[in-house]
Each structure stands twice: as C-alpha cells, then as structure tokens.
Write a protein that holds these residues in place. Structure first.
Motif, PDB file in Angstrom:
ATOM      1  N   ALA A 118      27.473   9.731 -21.492  1.00  0.00           N
ATOM      2  CA  ALA A 118      26.591   8.905 -22.310  1.00  0.00           C
ATOM      3  C   ALA A 118      25.167   9.384 -22.053  1.00  0.00           C
ATOM      4  CB  ALA A 118      26.746   7.445 -21.922  1.00  0.00           C
ATOM      5  N   LEU A 119      24.517   9.856 -23.116  1.00  0.00           N
ATOM      6  CA  LEU A 119      23.211  10.497 -22.943  1.00  0.00           C
ATOM      7  C   LEU A 119      22.067   9.577 -23.366  1.00  0.00           C
ATOM      8  CD1 LEU A 119      24.170  13.986 -24.402  1.00  0.00           C
ATOM      9  CD2 LEU A 119      23.949  13.385 -21.993  1.00  0.00           C
ATOM     10  N   ALA A 120      21.051   9.532 -22.530  1.00  0.00           N
ATOM     11  CA  ALA A 120      19.859   8.736 -22.812  1.00  0.00           C
ATOM     12  C   ALA A 120      19.031   9.440 -23.893  1.00  0.00           C
ATOM     13  CB  ALA A 120      19.051   8.576 -21.533  1.00  0.00           C
ATOM     14  N   PRO A 121      18.118   8.717 -24.543  1.00  0.00           N
ATOM     15  CA  PRO A 121      17.260   9.347 -25.550  1.00  0.00           C
ATOM     16  C   PRO A 121      16.558  10.582 -24.989  1.00  0.00           C
ATOM     17  CG  PRO A 121      16.970   6.982 -25.605  1.00  0.00           C
ATOM     18  CD  PRO A 121      17.869   7.272 -24.435  1.00  0.00           C
ATOM     19  N   GLY A 122      16.610  11.661 -25.739  1.00  0.00           N
ATOM     20  CA  GLY A 122      15.972  12.901 -25.316  1.00  0.00           C
ATOM     21  C   GLY A 122      16.887  13.818 -24.524  1.00  0.00           C
ATOM     22  N   ALA A 123      18.006  13.295 -24.043  1.00  0.00           N
ATOM     23  CA  ALA A 123      18.900  14.113 -23.214  1.00  0.00           C
ATOM     24  C   ALA A 123      19.873  14.910 -24.072  1.00  0.00           C
ATOM     25  CB  ALA A 123      19.674  13.228 -22.243  1.00  0.00           C
ATOM     26  N   SER A 124      20.364  16.020 -23.505  1.00  0.00           N
ATOM     27  CA  SER A 124      21.360  16.816 -24.221  1.00  0.00           C
ATOM     28  C   SER A 124      22.388  17.339 -23.224  1.00  0.00           C
ATOM     29  CB  SER A 124      20.692  17.970 -24.968  1.00  0.00           C
ATOM     30  OG  SER A 124      20.262  18.945 -24.047  1.00  0.00           O
ATOM     31  N   GLN A 125      23.528  17.718 -23.752  1.00  0.00           N
ATOM     32  CA  GLN A 125      24.589  18.277 -22.904  1.00  0.00           C
ATOM     33  C   GLN A 125      25.420  19.245 -23.725  1.00  0.00           C
ATOM     34  OE1 GLN A 125      27.270  15.371 -21.139  1.00  0.00           O
ATOM     35  NE2 GLN A 125      28.413  16.951 -20.056  1.00  0.00           N
ATOM     36  N   SER A 126      25.825  20.344 -23.092  1.00  0.00           N
ATOM     37  CA  SER A 126      26.739  21.287 -23.720  1.00  0.00           C
ATOM     38  C   SER A 126      28.100  21.162 -23.076  1.00  0.00           C
ATOM     39  CB  SER A 126      26.239  22.725 -23.549  1.00  0.00           C
ATOM     40  OG  SER A 126      25.048  22.907 -24.286  1.00  0.00           O
ATOM     41  N   VAL A 127      29.134  21.107 -23.911  1.00  0.00           N
ATOM     42  CA  VAL A 127      30.498  21.062 -23.389  1.00  0.00           C
ATOM     43  C   VAL A 127      31.317  22.131 -24.097  1.00  0.00           C
ATOM     44  CG1 VAL A 127      30.536  18.630 -22.695  1.00  0.00           C
ATOM     45  CG2 VAL A 127      31.080  19.243 -25.051  1.00  0.00           C
ATOM     46  N   GLN A 128      32.416  22.504 -23.453  1.00  0.00           N
ATOM     47  CA  GLN A 128      33.281  23.532 -24.032  1.00  0.00           C
ATOM     48  C   GLN A 128      34.669  22.989 -24.257  1.00  0.00           C
ATOM     49  OE1 GLN A 128      33.704  27.282 -22.178  1.00  0.00           O
ATOM     50  NE2 GLN A 128      32.161  28.052 -23.563  1.00  0.00           N
ATOM     51  N   PHE A 129      35.285  23.445 -25.334  1.00  0.00           N
ATOM     52  CA  PHE A 129      36.704  23.126 -25.495  1.00  0.00           C
ATOM     53  C   PHE A 129      37.415  24.299 -26.132  1.00  0.00           C
ATOM     54  CE2 PHE A 129      37.095  22.032 -30.059  1.00  0.00           C
ATOM     55  CZ  PHE A 129      35.745  21.947 -30.412  1.00  0.00           C
TER      56      PHE A 129
END
Ligand SMILES: [Cu+2]
Ligand SMILES: [Cu+2]
Lengths: 164, 102
Positions: A118-129
C-alpha cells in the motif's frame, strides 16, 4: 561444541542464501531491462482511479510493472496494484470483501500473481511477474472500496509476441 | 374495539417516525463502531475532520457510496431493508462501522 558449530554454520548459510536471493532479484531486474517488458501505471492524479484501464503489451517471461501513487501529498490516500490471474477478478473481489480489505490476509490469495505494498501519496514501487501465457490479466487496487465500489481496476492485455 | 384502538398506533409508529442517527467522523474514526437501526432510519455522517472522507458499503443489498465528503460537510443514507453491513471509508482503510438494520 558440535551443536554450536552447526548453529554457526546454519546462520552463516542463511546469510549467504539471503544474499543470493538479493542478487537473483538484481539479475531479474537486469533481464527485464533487456529481454523483458516494462509497464508504467499510476493513479489518475488525486482521483481514486488508475490513469489507464486497458493496457496492451507483448508477451514476455519477465514483466516489470511500476506503479506510482500520484495523489496529493496532503490527501493521505493509499493505493496499490495487484495483478491477477486471467478470469479471477470477481472471485478475488469477493474474497477481498470477505477479508475485510485486509492486505495481510489477502496477500496469499491464489488469484494474485504479484502485488505492490500500500503506497502513500508520492510513493512508487516496481514489481515483477512472470505470466505463463498471453491473455487478459486483470489489475486492481485492493484498498477498501477502490476496485469494487469505485472501479479502480483495469486489464493488462498480454498479446502473443510477434515472431521475427 | 377499545383494545384495537390502543394497539393500532403501536403498529404504525415505527414506520411513521423514521429516526435520524448522527455519526461523527473525527480523528479519522467514526464516533461509533456499531449501530442498530430500524428499517427506514437515516444515518447522517458529519465530517468534523480537516480531511475528506468517503463512506461506502460494497455488499448488496446495502450497497451505496456517499462519495467524497469535504471537511465540515454532512451526508446521509437511508436504510430501507433489514440486514447487516460493514461501512468503510475509501480514503482511510482503518475506518469502519457495522450497521445492523432490524
Ligand atoms: Cu486505490
Ligand atoms: Cu475517512
């Protein structure tokens, strides 16, 4: 004495395994950069919505999805993205409601291929599948009401890679 | 006959006087964790926070969405049929209130 040595060895090996795990992840990132496909997704600004609801990409064994929560900093609103197995969106959303929108409970749901935090405003995340085949892969935000009430969901259309 | 006249108002009363119940949203929490209503009652949500809220219930037959509710505003929903629903806020995952209508 033997016991102590064993303990030390097992702790050491855990440490090494962890390190290998990390470097494996790094390798995956490198692979995705070369032979994989990358997808960028974000919120539609401060709205409880994705900026795209239909995304088409060619099939690849490694797909890297980067998600950005573009909500205003003061809004405090959390978002995330979960990529699901084809055809599983209705079942998944029912399970999500039954879990009380509990991220910890739902994270092991068999419908999920990959999910960000769960990302806060302004945050980012990269995931792989790693999709097994081309198809329509639903993606949803699992925050309360976002997908099931407010339509924060979409489809990743993974098409057959063109043969050269 | 006299007896009939006495009973009649008792039967009509719950329908004639639907109640308004006020729930306050403050400190990113509802003022109650659960509430029991009679069919036809209204829940009025007051936003006493300096942040917006968005109350909803995702499960039929009590599915509804009040939408984004700005600080200082009020919004209400009428509960017509019996049942149980868990109302939540789409902006603050920890906010919830259980509503029983019977
Ligand atoms: Cu969301
Ligand atoms: Cu709220």
């Amino acid at each position: 004495m033997l016991n102590k040595t064993l303990k030390i060895v097992s702790i050491l090996s855990l440490f090494i395994l962890n390190k290998q795990g990390l470097s494996k992840d790094k390798d995956k990132e490198r692979l995705a950069g070369k032979s994989g496909v990358t997808v960028s997704l974000s919120t539609k600004g401060n709205d409880i919505a994705f900026d795209q609801t239909s995304i088409q990409i060619p099939f690849a064994e490694n797909i890297t999805l980067t998600f950005v929560n573009q909500a205003l900093k003061g809004s405090e609103i959390l978002h995330n993205v979960a990529v699901l197995k084809p055809g599983s969106v209705d079942t998944f959303l029912k399970a999500l409601q039954l879990s009380g929108y509990d991220l910890d409970k739902i994270k092991n749901d068999p419908s999920i291929l990959v999910m960000t935090e769960a990302l806060a405003p302004g945050a980012s995340q990269s995931v792989q599948f790693h999709p097994s085949e081309p198809g329509f892969y639903p993606f949803v935000c699992v925050m309360p009401g976002h997908a099931d009430m407010l339509g924060m969901k979409g489809t990743l259309n993974i098409t057959k890679a063109s043969k050269k | 006959m006299k007896r009939f006249l006495v009973i009649l108002p008792l039967v009509i009363t719950p329908f004639a006087f639907a109640k308004d119940h006020i729930i306050t949203q403050k400190g990113k929490a509802f003022s109650e964790s659960e509430i029991t209503l009679a069919p036809g009652d209204n829940l009025i949500f007051k936003n006493d926070d300096d942040t917006s809220h968005n109350v909803f219930s995702a499960v039929e037959p009590m599915k509804f969405n009040l939408g984004i509710q700005k600080p200082g505003s009020e919004a209400s929903h009428k509960f017509d049929s019996a049942g149980v629903a868990e109302l939540r806020c789409a902006i603050h995952p920890k906010m919830k209130i259980k509503v029983t209508v019977k």
